[in-house]
Motif scaffolding. Structure first.
Motif, PDB file in Angstrom:
ATOM      1  N   GLN A   1       0.962  -1.127  -0.034  1.00  0.00           N
ATOM      2  CA  GLN A   1       0.062   0.004  -0.086  1.00  0.00           C
ATOM      3  C   GLN A   1       0.576   1.246  -0.104  1.00  0.00           C
ATOM      4  OE1 GLN A   1      -4.025  -1.639   2.172  1.00  0.00           O
ATOM      5  NE2 GLN A   1      -2.946  -0.203   3.216  1.00  0.00           N
ATOM      6  N   MET A   2       2.004   1.278   0.838  1.00  0.00           N
ATOM      7  CA  MET A   2       2.652   2.449   0.861  1.00  0.00           C
ATOM      8  C   MET A   2       3.486   2.735  -0.660  1.00  0.00           C
ATOM      9  SD  MET A   2       4.234   2.468   4.812  1.00  0.00           S
ATOM     10  CE  MET A   2       4.931   0.687   4.934  1.00  0.00           C
ATOM     11  N   ASP A   3       3.969   1.638  -1.099  1.00  0.00           N
ATOM     12  CA  ASP A   3       4.464   1.617  -2.286  1.00  0.00           C
ATOM     13  C   ASP A   3       3.700   2.112  -3.528  1.00  0.00           C
ATOM     14  OD1 ASP A   3       6.860   0.546  -4.098  1.00  0.00           O
ATOM     15  OD2 ASP A   3       5.128  -0.218  -5.183  1.00  0.00           O
ATOM     16  N   ALA A   4       2.363   1.712  -3.452  1.00  0.00           N
ATOM     17  CA  ALA A   4       1.337   2.200  -4.329  1.00  0.00           C
ATOM     18  C   ALA A   4       1.221   3.642  -4.308  1.00  0.00           C
ATOM     19  CB  ALA A   4       0.254   1.353  -4.423  1.00  0.00           C
ATOM     20  N   ALA A   5       1.091   4.077  -2.939  1.00  0.00           N
ATOM     21  CA  ALA A   5       0.534   5.512  -2.656  1.00  0.00           C
ATOM     22  C   ALA A   5       1.808   6.475  -2.455  1.00  0.00           C
ATOM     23  CB  ALA A   5      -0.245   5.312  -1.348  1.00  0.00           C
ATOM     24  N   HIS A   6       2.922   5.855  -2.463  1.00  0.00           N
ATOM     25  CA  HIS A   6       4.063   7.036  -2.107  1.00  0.00           C
ATOM     26  C   HIS A   6       3.988   7.675  -0.873  1.00  0.00           C
ATOM     27  CE1 HIS A   6       5.121   5.918  -6.486  1.00  0.00           C
ATOM     28  NE2 HIS A   6       4.034   6.389  -6.609  1.00  0.00           N
ATOM     29  N   VAL A   7       3.636   6.881  -0.024  1.00  0.00           N
ATOM     30  CA  VAL A   7       3.437   7.474   1.528  1.00  0.00           C
ATOM     31  C   VAL A   7       4.462   6.674   2.403  1.00  0.00           C
ATOM     32  CG1 VAL A   7       1.359   8.596   1.200  1.00  0.00           C
ATOM     33  CG2 VAL A   7       1.360   6.502   2.243  1.00  0.00           C
ATOM     34  N   GLU A   8       4.506   7.109   3.760  1.00  0.00           N
ATOM     35  CA  GLU A   8       5.278   6.508   4.696  1.00  0.00           C
ATOM     36  C   GLU A   8       4.498   5.578   5.681  1.00  0.00           C
ATOM     37  OE1 GLU A   8       8.028   9.452   6.134  1.00  0.00           O
ATOM     38  OE2 GLU A   8       9.430   9.179   4.601  1.00  0.00           O
ATOM     39  N   ILE A   9       3.248   5.865   5.859  1.00  0.00           N
ATOM     40  CA  ILE A   9       2.142   5.401   6.835  1.00  0.00           C
ATOM     41  C   ILE A   9       1.157   4.611   6.196  1.00  0.00           C
ATOM     42  CG2 ILE A   9       1.086   5.789   8.922  1.00  0.00           C
ATOM     43  CD1 ILE A   9       2.513   8.246   9.390  1.00  0.00           C
ATOM     44  N   SER A  10       0.687   3.325   6.743  1.00  0.00           N
ATOM     45  CA  SER A  10      -0.296   2.646   6.138  1.00  0.00           C
ATOM     46  C   SER A  10      -0.992   1.970   7.229  1.00  0.00           C
ATOM     47  CB  SER A  10       0.233   1.571   5.212  1.00  0.00           C
ATOM     48  OG  SER A  10      -0.607   0.751   4.604  1.00  0.00           O
ATOM     49  N   ASN A  11      -2.278   1.628   6.946  1.00  0.00           N
ATOM     50  CA  ASN A  11      -2.873   0.521   7.876  1.00  0.00           C
ATOM     51  C   ASN A  11      -3.686  -0.449   7.173  1.00  0.00           C
ATOM     52  OD1 ASN A  11      -5.694   1.511   7.655  1.00  0.00           O
ATOM     53  ND2 ASN A  11      -5.177   3.367   8.828  1.00  0.00           N
ATOM     54  N   THR A  12      -3.790  -1.614   7.884  1.00  0.00           N
ATOM     55  CA  THR A  12      -4.716  -2.515   6.889  1.00  0.00           C
ATOM     56  C   THR A  12      -5.191  -3.541   7.974  1.00  0.00           C
ATOM     57  OG1 THR A  12      -4.995  -4.015   5.124  1.00  0.00           O
ATOM     58  CG2 THR A  12      -2.787  -4.247   6.454  1.00  0.00           C
ATOM     59  N   ALA A  13      -6.104  -4.239   7.692  1.00  0.00           N
ATOM     60  CA  ALA A  13      -6.792  -5.189   8.408  1.00  0.00           C
ATOM     61  C   ALA A  13      -6.526  -6.787   7.956  1.00  0.00           C
ATOM     62  CB  ALA A  13      -8.208  -4.984   8.648  1.00  0.00           C
ATOM     63  N   LEU A  14      -6.602  -7.711   8.935  1.00  0.00           N
ATOM     64  CA  LEU A  14      -6.811  -8.895   8.434  1.00  0.00           C
ATOM     65  C   LEU A  14      -8.373  -9.296   8.385  1.00  0.00           C
ATOM     66  CD1 LEU A  14      -5.572 -12.016   7.794  1.00  0.00           C
ATOM     67  CD2 LEU A  14      -5.974 -12.779  10.192  1.00  0.00           C
ATOM     68  N   PHE A  15      -8.701  -9.477   6.831  1.00  0.00           N
ATOM     69  CA  PHE A  15     -10.186  -9.394   6.831  1.00  0.00           C
ATOM     70  C   PHE A  15     -11.127 -10.343   7.405  1.00  0.00           C
ATOM     71  CE2 PHE A  15      -8.143  -6.763   3.340  1.00  0.00           C
ATOM     72  CZ  PHE A  15      -8.766  -5.355   3.867  1.00  0.00           C
ATOM     73  N   ASN A  16     -10.556 -11.648   7.493  1.00  0.00           N
ATOM     74  CA  ASN A  16     -11.443 -12.790   8.029  1.00  0.00           C
ATOM     75  C   ASN A  16     -10.790 -13.642   8.642  1.00  0.00           C
ATOM     76  OD1 ASN A  16     -10.863 -14.463   6.193  1.00  0.00           O
ATOM     77  ND2 ASN A  16     -12.641 -14.119   4.748  1.00  0.00           N
ATOM     78  N   ASN A  17     -11.351 -14.485   9.357  1.00  0.00           N
ATOM     79  CA  ASN A  17     -10.527 -15.366  10.134  1.00  0.00           C
ATOM     80  C   ASN A  17     -10.063 -16.823   9.279  1.00  0.00           C
ATOM     81  OD1 ASN A  17     -10.341 -13.972  12.319  1.00  0.00           O
ATOM     82  ND2 ASN A  17     -11.978 -14.895  13.473  1.00  0.00           N
ATOM     83  N   GLN A  18     -10.857 -16.720   8.177  1.00  0.00           N
ATOM     84  CA  GLN A  18     -10.213 -17.892   7.201  1.00  0.00           C
ATOM     85  C   GLN A  18      -9.226 -17.785   6.329  1.00  0.00           C
ATOM     86  OE1 GLN A  18     -13.753 -16.917   7.665  1.00  0.00           O
ATOM     87  NE2 GLN A  18     -13.779 -18.274   9.319  1.00  0.00           N
ATOM     88  N   ALA A  19      -8.560 -16.573   6.512  1.00  0.00           N
ATOM     89  CA  ALA A  19      -7.427 -16.225   5.660  1.00  0.00           C
ATOM     90  C   ALA A  19      -6.284 -17.211   6.145  1.00  0.00           C
ATOM     91  CB  ALA A  19      -6.965 -14.862   5.801  1.00  0.00           C
ATOM     92  N   LYS A  20      -5.375 -17.732   4.949  1.00  0.00           N
ATOM     93  CA  LYS A  20      -4.511 -18.692   5.215  1.00  0.00           C
ATOM     94  C   LYS A  20      -3.004 -18.102   4.925  1.00  0.00           C
ATOM     95  CE  LYS A  20      -7.373 -21.863   6.182  1.00  0.00           C
ATOM     96  NZ  LYS A  20      -7.411 -22.457   7.582  1.00  0.00           N
ATOM     97  N   GLY A  21      -2.954 -16.958   4.347  1.00  0.00           N
ATOM     98  CA  GLY A  21      -1.920 -16.486   4.112  1.00  0.00           C
ATOM     99  C   GLY A  21      -1.332 -16.985   2.709  1.00  0.00           C
ATOM    100  N   LEU A  22       0.074 -16.642   2.543  1.00  0.00           N
ATOM    101  CA  LEU A  22       0.494 -16.906   1.005  1.00  0.00           C
ATOM    102  C   LEU A  22       1.366 -18.003   1.300  1.00  0.00           C
ATOM    103  CD1 LEU A  22       0.861 -13.167  -0.066  1.00  0.00           C
ATOM    104  CD2 LEU A  22      -1.114 -14.718  -0.613  1.00  0.00           C
ATOM    105  N   PRO A  23       1.307 -19.020   0.331  1.00  0.00           N
ATOM    106  CA  PRO A  23       2.254 -20.276   0.074  1.00  0.00           C
ATOM    107  C   PRO A  23       3.532 -19.729  -0.626  1.00  0.00           C
ATOM    108  CG  PRO A  23       0.518 -20.563  -1.507  1.00  0.00           C
ATOM    109  CD  PRO A  23       0.212 -19.130  -0.720  1.00  0.00           C
TER     110      PRO A  23
END
Length: 525
Positions: free
Chosen positions: A345-367
């Motif tokens: 998000q910071m790379d796309a927006a060219h800013v130094e501060i970002s926030n995000t969430a883990l949107f649900n409890n079924q997320a497994k991450g990235l292999p």
């Protein structure tokens, strides 16, 4: 005397689910319109009079609908095509109908062989219902008629991109219900009046005690309590399983994703004064026992095949471990997936501060080998990014809102605050930040939990302005982040976040799984 029975069926919050599969794993799952179709056809074989209504949030929510909008939109919408096949009597506009933009929504409406209802979404210029019909009348050969009034939560401007709703105004749902129910009873004189409201219950069904902050997002209890003349209230939006009677009004809410369908069996009796309602029996039906309708599956196969091909494309790899074993632990201690999303998000927006969430409890991450399927199963919403100008105090207030996600349980351990999962799961309203350093002490009272807050080792100035990137939902104040509402928008990145993540992989090929431990959650007396 003559008796008549009517069976009312309700779907709600289908969120693009047709096939009975989980797109993240491609494994069978008991949900979707194909299974619901088998149940509906079975009911119609035994019941002479049926009414079928969708309560909103149907055209958005799966990789199939996302891929359709991005790559196949010259074809007819697969959701409306399926609803047409099932001969729906009406559908209500839900808040997620706007997520892909007005062009996509208008196309879906124009292709539908049934009316879309919302009495309180108005044309800004004419002040009339924007989608044409506030209600419909369904007449039966036996001489009785049913009115169906559609309403939508008027909280949409708090979440949706302004350009998607610029021609609309949203009237208070309760106020609108009072006016239109009175109009329908006076001028149409129906034998049965159904309100289908894409909104939920703000109070306990039995006690009337508030179960959430009374913001106006959900007004179903107030509608039952204050609007006379309603026989049945169909609800949704909260993804809950509800049946009951509230102030004499029979209510149903059938969950989400087509795993259940709502049903109300009504019996009417003919008297000298007309038809009289003798009984109304609500139920929630689990569609698990029903095989998917092969006709539906064949009809949408071209969409499904194209979606599956797209999902299985490998787009990059992970160096290290970005798998999620425990969603709660991700929110307690920084995880490489969250750090990665914030950095993108910071790379796309060219800013130094970002926030995000883990949107649900079924997320497994990235292999290790990352495909589009992995991206969309972890980042499940069609969010874009917004850069806001906020103060240090705004950031502190936002962190305090996130800190309310935790409580100290009876065992003395950190647990999830029930308000974030009851009556509706809201884990997506806990944010994690990058570009600042902070500590949350869960042992402190709400509003006093952020015990340290700095940037580059220096305390954050409450009055200084900073540029922060976040998703468009949060930037509008969604999730009770009022400190962000109406703040100056520095820029908007009008590309879906899933596409931004995919583009990042295609550019960098390999992403290192790492964390810098810039934040902590502790319990210290």
């Amino acid at each position: 005397m003559k008796d008549i029975s009517i069976t009312i069926l309700e779907t709600s919050d289908l969120h693009g689910h047709i096939c009975p599969i989980h797109y993240g794993t491609n494994q069978p799952q008991s949900l979707g319109l194909a299974k619901i179709s088998s149940y509906i056809k079975n009911v119609r074989k035994t019941e002479a009079h049926t009414i079928l209504i969708d309560n909103g949030d149907n055209i958005q929510g799966t990789p199939l609908t996302y891929h359709y909008v991005r790559n196949q939109d010259t074809l007819s919408n697969p959701i409306t095509q399926t609803l047409n096949h099932l001969n729906y009597d009406a559908a209500v506009i839900g808040n997620h109908e706007f997520n892909y933009g007005m062009k996509t929504l208008k196309k879906a409406v124009s292709e539908s062989e049934f009316p879309w209802l919302s009495a309180n979404i108005l044309d800004r210029e004419t002040n009339q219902p924007y989608f044409g019909k506030p209600y419909v009348i369904k007449s039966f050969a036996d001489g009785f008629k049913v009115a169906i009034l559609g309403l939508t939560t008027h909280y949409i401007p708090n979440w949706e991109k302004s350009e998607h709703i610029k021609d609309l105004t949203f009237e208070d749902s309760l106020t609108c219900a009072k006016a239109w129910v009175k109009h329908i009873r006076t001028h149409e004189k129906p034998d049965l009046l159904i309100v289908s409201y894409h909104g939920g219950f703000e109070c306990d069904l039995d006690t009337g005690e508030p179960t959430e902050r009374l913001s106006g997002e959900n007004q179903a209890y107030a509608i039952c309590e204050e609007v006379s003349g309603i026989d049945i209230l169909l609800t949704g939006h909260q993804h809950r399983l509800l049946t009951g009677v509230v102030h004499g009004v029979t209510i149903v809410q059938p969950g989400c994703n087509g795993a259940y369908i709502g049903r109300v069996d009504v019996r009417l009796e003919k008297t000298d004064d007309g038809w009289s309602c003798v009984s109304k029996k609500p139920a929630i039906v689990n569609v698990e026992p029903f095989a998917p309708d092969e006709t539906i599956l064949a009809m949408i196969q071209p969409y499904e095949d194209a979606t599956q091909t797209w999902l299985d494309q490998t787009i990059g790899r992970i160096d290290g471990d970005m798998i999620i074993d425990d969603a709660f632990q991700v929110r307690l201690k920084e995880h490489p997936l969250i750090e990665f999303i914030n950095k993108v998000q910071m790379d796309a927006a060219h800013v130094e501060i970002s926030n995000t969430a883990l949107f649900n409890n079924q997320a497994k991450g990235l292999p290790t080998e990352v495909s589009m399927r992995d991206i969309v199963s972890n980042y499940i919403y069609p969010n874009t990014l917004t850069v806001l100008e906020v103060t240090g105090q705004d950031m502190k207030d936002a962190l305090e809102r996130s800190a309310s996600y935790f409580i100290i349980g009876d065992s003395g351990e950190i647990e999830v605050n029930p308000s974030f999962y009851d009556p509706k799961p809201q884990h997506y309203n806990y944010d994690m930040w990058e570009g600042i350093e902070y500590t949350i002490n869960v042992s402190k009272p709400f509003g006093q939990r952020v015990v340290s807050l700095s940037k580059n080792g220096q305390p954050l100035d409450p009055k200084q302005h900073y540029h922060i990137v976040m998703n468009n939902y949060r930037a509008t104040g969604g999730g009770e982040y009022a400190m962000f509402k109406d703040k100056r928008i520095v820029r908007e990145i009008q590309i879906d976040m899933t596409e931004i993540l995919a583009n990042y992989f295609m550019k960098h090929k390999t992403v290192k799984a790492e964390v810098n431990y810039n934040w902590r959650v502790v319990k210290e007396r």
